[in-house]
Design a protein around this motif. Structure first.
Motif, PDB file in Angstrom:
ATOM      1  N   VAL A  36       0.850  -1.197   0.000  1.00 52.04           N
ATOM      2  CA  VAL A  36       0.000   0.000   0.000  1.00 52.04           C
ATOM      3  C   VAL A  36       0.881   1.241   0.000  1.00 52.04           C
ATOM      4  O   VAL A  36       1.751   1.388   0.869  1.00 52.04           O
ATOM      5  CB  VAL A  36      -0.931   0.028   1.228  1.00 52.04           C
ATOM      6  N   LYS A  51      -1.961  -1.884  10.128  1.00 51.23           N
ATOM      7  CA  LYS A  51      -1.241  -3.143   9.895  1.00 51.23           C
ATOM      8  C   LYS A  51      -1.554  -4.172  10.975  1.00 51.23           C
ATOM      9  O   LYS A  51      -1.754  -5.360  10.678  1.00 51.23           O
ATOM     10  CB  LYS A  51       0.263  -2.875   9.834  1.00 51.23           C
ATOM     11  N   ALA A  54      -5.189  -5.411  10.471  1.00 52.36           N
ATOM     12  CA  ALA A  54      -5.278  -6.260   9.275  1.00 52.36           C
ATOM     13  C   ALA A  54      -4.630  -7.622   9.511  1.00 52.36           C
ATOM     14  O   ALA A  54      -5.125  -8.648   9.019  1.00 52.36           O
ATOM     15  CB  ALA A  54      -4.622  -5.561   8.090  1.00 52.36           C
ATOM     16  N   VAL A  61      -0.057  -6.156   5.585  1.00 49.22           N
ATOM     17  CA  VAL A  61      -0.007  -4.885   4.869  1.00 49.22           C
ATOM     18  C   VAL A  61       1.425  -4.351   4.904  1.00 49.22           C
ATOM     19  O   VAL A  61       1.955  -4.035   5.970  1.00 49.22           O
ATOM     20  CB  VAL A  61      -0.968  -3.851   5.493  1.00 49.22           C
ATOM     21  N   TRP A 242      -9.111  -9.161  -0.369  1.00 48.34           N
ATOM     22  CA  TRP A 242      -8.060  -8.418   0.335  1.00 48.34           C
ATOM     23  C   TRP A 242      -8.364  -6.920   0.379  1.00 48.34           C
ATOM     24  O   TRP A 242      -8.002  -6.241   1.351  1.00 48.34           O
ATOM     25  CB  TRP A 242      -6.680  -8.679  -0.274  1.00 48.34           C
ATOM     26  N   LEU A 246      -8.640  -4.689   3.759  1.00 48.37           N
ATOM     27  CA  LEU A 246      -7.862  -3.468   3.982  1.00 48.37           C
ATOM     28  C   LEU A 246      -8.775  -2.330   4.443  1.00 48.37           C
ATOM     29  O   LEU A 246      -8.464  -1.622   5.406  1.00 48.37           O
ATOM     30  CB  LEU A 246      -7.126  -3.074   2.702  1.00 48.37           C
TER      31      LEU A 246
END
Length: 271
Positions: A36, A51, A54, A61, A242, A246
């Motif tokens: 990202v 992060k 997730a 991430v 995904w 996110l």
């Protein structure tokens, strides 16, 4: 084995192979790790929390930090990133129009009110005649800076440019203090403060330069504005699992609490 049995066996084997080929493709859509692109400053702090959230949902991430607003969309379009989170919709619209990117938003992140900063004055009322005023040279942020100057009563813009969010210095119809508008790259504006009277600086660059929107901005954009930042992906990926993970991680209660307690109004959750 009779011929018809051999044919049935071959057909069955082909069917199994076909089904087997489909399974990895389905799993490939649900990536375990993604890249990202974000901008320097506050986004780095926020994504440390994103992060962690997730990861609990099985998504790794990996953050790529940029110091130039022109690069994250180019990297996303080229496939070097899976997503980016640095821009508002007017900026994305302008980039799509100018460069033809097939990039779409999938979720909102924060609103970062824009501010004008100065090392020479403490308020807009102190702005002298002929002052040099730095604004961003990209169309969407330059327009936003000009709208903020108009809201402060310092200039007047053509109504059509205001309506269409396309204002440039050429659209200034009244400039009673004879301000000298100086378009510069967004990343250069903090470094140019010593040479300018005031400068419009985006929140991430301001933070990196040690400037606080709440404490230091001499002209402040209202938190209620149409410039909410967003997470963007390539159109082909907008419905991938995904991508949903996110967005869910960013829009979690944990990230909301972090933004509200850490930035105290300098950044506002837009979700």
């Amino acid at each position: 084995m009779p011929l018809f049995l051999r044919r049935r066996a071959a057909i069955a084997a082909l069917s199994l192979l076909s089904l087997g080929a489909l399974v990895p493709a389905a799993h490939a859509q649900d990536k375990a790790a993604i890249k990202v692109g974000i901008s320097v400053g506050n986004a780095e702090k926020i994504f440390e929390v994103v992060k962690k959230v997730a990861a609990r949902d099985g998504l790794d991430v990996q953050v790529v930090v940029f110091n130039d607003y022109q690069l994250p969309n180019a990297a996303l379009a080229a496939g070097d990133l899976d997503a980016n989170a640095f821009q508002h919709q007017p900026f994305l619209d302008n980039q799509i129009k100018a460069r033809g990117y097939d990039i779409v938003p999938v979720g909102l992140t924060v609103t970062a009110p824009l501010g004008f900063y100065s090392r020479k004055i403490k308020s807009a009322q102190e702005l002298p005649e002929g002052a040099s005023v730095g604004i961003q040279n990209d169309p969407s942020n330059g327009n936003r800076a000009l709208l903020l100057l108009q809201s402060a009563g310092l200039i007047t813009l053509k109504p059509e440019a205001v309506k269409n969010n396309t204002a440039t210095p050429l659209d200034v119809t009244a400039n009673p203090r004879k301000l000298k508008l100086v378009p510069l790259d967004a990343a250069q504006l903090p470094r140019s403060l010593d040479d300018l009277t005031i400068a419009s600086i985006n929140n991430d660059y301001a933070e990196k330069a040690g400037l606080s929107f709440v404490r230091d901005a001499v002209i402040k954009e209202s938190p209620q504005n149409p410039y909410a930042n967003l997470i963007a992906v390539r159109r082909a990926d907008k419905d991938k699992p995904w991508a949903k993970k996110l967005v869910a991680a960013y829009q979690s209660a944990e990230v909301r609490r972090f933004i509200e307690t850490t930035f105290k109004g300098a950044l506002i959750p837009a979700f």
